[in-house]
Enzyme design. Structure first.
Site, short mmCIF file in Angstrom:
data_model
loop_
_atom_site.label_atom_id
_atom_site.label_comp_id
_atom_site.label_asym_id
_atom_site.label_seq_id
_atom_site.Cartn_x
_atom_site.Cartn_y
_atom_site.Cartn_z
CE1 TYR A 152 -4.05 2.02 0.77
CE2 TYR A 152 -2.73 3.01 2.52
CZ TYR A 152 -3.86 3.00 1.74
OH TYR A 152 -4.82 3.98 1.91
CE LYS A 156 -3.89 4.79 -1.37
NZ LYS A 156 -4.95 5.17 -2.34
P1 NAI Z 1 -13.33 2.30 1.68
O1 NAI Z 1 -12.78 0.91 1.72
O2 NAI Z 1 -14.33 2.68 2.70
O3 NAI Z 1 -13.97 2.59 0.22
C1 NAI Z 1 -13.25 2.28 -0.94
C2 NAI Z 1 -14.23 2.12 -2.08
O4 NAI Z 1 -13.46 1.76 -3.25
C3 NAI Z 1 -15.25 0.99 -1.85
O5 NAI Z 1 -16.57 1.47 -2.10
C4 NAI Z 1 -14.83 -0.07 -2.85
O6 NAI Z 1 -15.91 -0.86 -3.35
C5 NAI Z 1 -14.18 0.76 -3.95
N1 NAI Z 1 -13.29 -0.04 -4.79
C6 NAI Z 1 -12.37 -0.94 -4.37
N2 NAI Z 1 -11.82 -1.54 -5.43
C7 NAI Z 1 -12.38 -1.00 -6.54
C8 NAI Z 1 -12.22 -1.23 -7.93
N3 NAI Z 1 -11.35 -2.16 -8.39
N4 NAI Z 1 -12.96 -0.52 -8.81
C9 NAI Z 1 -13.85 0.39 -8.35
N5 NAI Z 1 -14.06 0.66 -7.04
C10 NAI Z 1 -13.33 -0.05 -6.13
O7 NAI Z 1 -12.06 3.28 1.69
P2 NAI Z 1 -11.88 4.78 2.25
O8 NAI Z 1 -11.37 4.69 3.62
O9 NAI Z 1 -13.08 5.59 1.95
O10 NAI Z 1 -10.65 5.26 1.35
C11 NAI Z 1 -10.81 5.95 0.12
C12 NAI Z 1 -9.43 6.26 -0.45
O11 NAI Z 1 -8.68 6.98 0.50
C13 NAI Z 1 -8.61 5.02 -0.79
O12 NAI Z 1 -7.83 5.25 -1.93
C14 NAI Z 1 -7.74 4.87 0.43
O13 NAI Z 1 -6.58 4.13 0.14
C15 NAI Z 1 -7.46 6.31 0.76
N6 NAI Z 1 -7.06 6.55 2.14
C16 NAI Z 1 -7.88 6.21 3.19
C17 NAI Z 1 -7.48 6.45 4.49
C18 NAI Z 1 -8.32 6.11 5.67
O14 NAI Z 1 -7.83 6.25 6.81
N7 NAI Z 1 -9.57 5.67 5.50
C19 NAI Z 1 -6.16 7.04 4.78
C20 NAI Z 1 -5.38 7.36 3.60
C21 NAI Z 1 -5.83 7.12 2.34
#
Ligand code: NAI
Length: 250
Positions: A152, A156
């Protein structure tokens, strides 16, 4: 504030978490928003419509380049253009490096980095043609290194390199390219991390809050606000940057 009247935005991974909050924020400020996720997120679409906004849902796995091209074409046809791309979809497959499997390495690269490449390369065609575009991608504080997240962190950090390079190549076409690197945000993703290490979301968040100068974890809406800034003309001279939104953590 209404900054996106007449703009069409694609938000990937918008079924929940940071993506859903971003879709709601852009729609509240007048954007027509394509909610892209692996399955159609009817609840987010309905919620935006109920609040008076415009959104449509699209099923698309962003690891599939052909699927991305097909869906982005449909979005541009349905809404009459494409101005903003938010590369938000992401996954984690955490493990200590000595036992990190090639499947978990590849899965994380495929969504977080290659998926962002698929979406940005497809979106830039529309943006270059109209000499206007905003691309905002989700990096992470983990890009600086995080135990159990070699895959990851590498993906990133890759997003930051992709962002810096696209800003150089697409800048001449009036396209701003930036990234947001959140710290700990309370979403299903971090709840799943808590479960994996045998904790509850509340205890896991409390531990993260103790490491954070602002003394709490972040909420999806706080990341959505930073993304909206970078997707708007308020940041018209900002490009190639990664903005850390992490409560002041080092
Ligand atoms: P989450 O897991 O709640 O939501 C991620 C969404 O992406 C889900 O709805 C999932 O179905 C969708 N997804 C996954 N694979 C996919 C694919 N192949 N095609 C289309 N959609 C797909 O994640 P969250 O926490 O909302 O994170 C959003 C972004 O922010 C991500 O890129 C994550 O890596 C990044 N992020 C999150 C942090 C956190 O603390 N929650 C911290 C730093 C970055």
């Amino acid at each position: 504030m209404v900054r996106f009247t007449g703009r069409v935005a694609i938000v990937t991974g918008a079924a929940r978490g940071i993506g859903a909050a971003t879709a709601r924020r852009l729609a509240a400020e007048g954007a027509m928003v394509a909610i892209v996720d692996v399955a159609i997120a009817k609840d987010v679409v309905d919620e935006i419509a109920a609040a008076g906004g415009r959104a449509l849902g699209y099923a698309c796995d962003i690891t599939d380049k052909i699927a991305v091209e097909t869906v982005f074409h449909r979005v541009a046809t349905d809404f009459g253009g494409l101005h903003i791309l938010v590369n938000n979809a992401g996954i984690t497959r955490d493990d200590l490096f000595f036992r990190l499997s090639v499947d978990d390495w590849n899965a994380v690269m495929a969504v977080n980095l290659t998926g962002a490449y698929h979406c940005a390369q497809t979106a830039q065609k529309y943006m270059v043609a109209q000499r206007y575009g905003k691309i905002v991608s989700l990096s992470s504080r983990s890009a600086l290194g995080n135990r159990g997240q070699a895959n990851y962190a590498a993906a990133k950090a890759g997003v930051q390199g992709l962002t810096a390079t696209l800003a150089i190549e697409l800048g001449p076409y009036n396209i701003n390219v930036n990234a947001v690197a959140p710290g700990y945000i309370a979403t299903d993703m971090t709840a799943a991390t808590a479960a994996r290490v045998g904790s509850t979301p509340e205890d896991h968040q409390r531990a993260a809050a103790e490491q954070t100068p602002l003394g709490r974890v972040g909420q999806p809406e706080e990341i959505a606000a930073a993304i909206a800034f970078l997707a708007s003309d308020d940041s018209s001279y900002v490009s190639g940057q990664t903005l850390y939104v992490n409560g002041g953590a080092r």
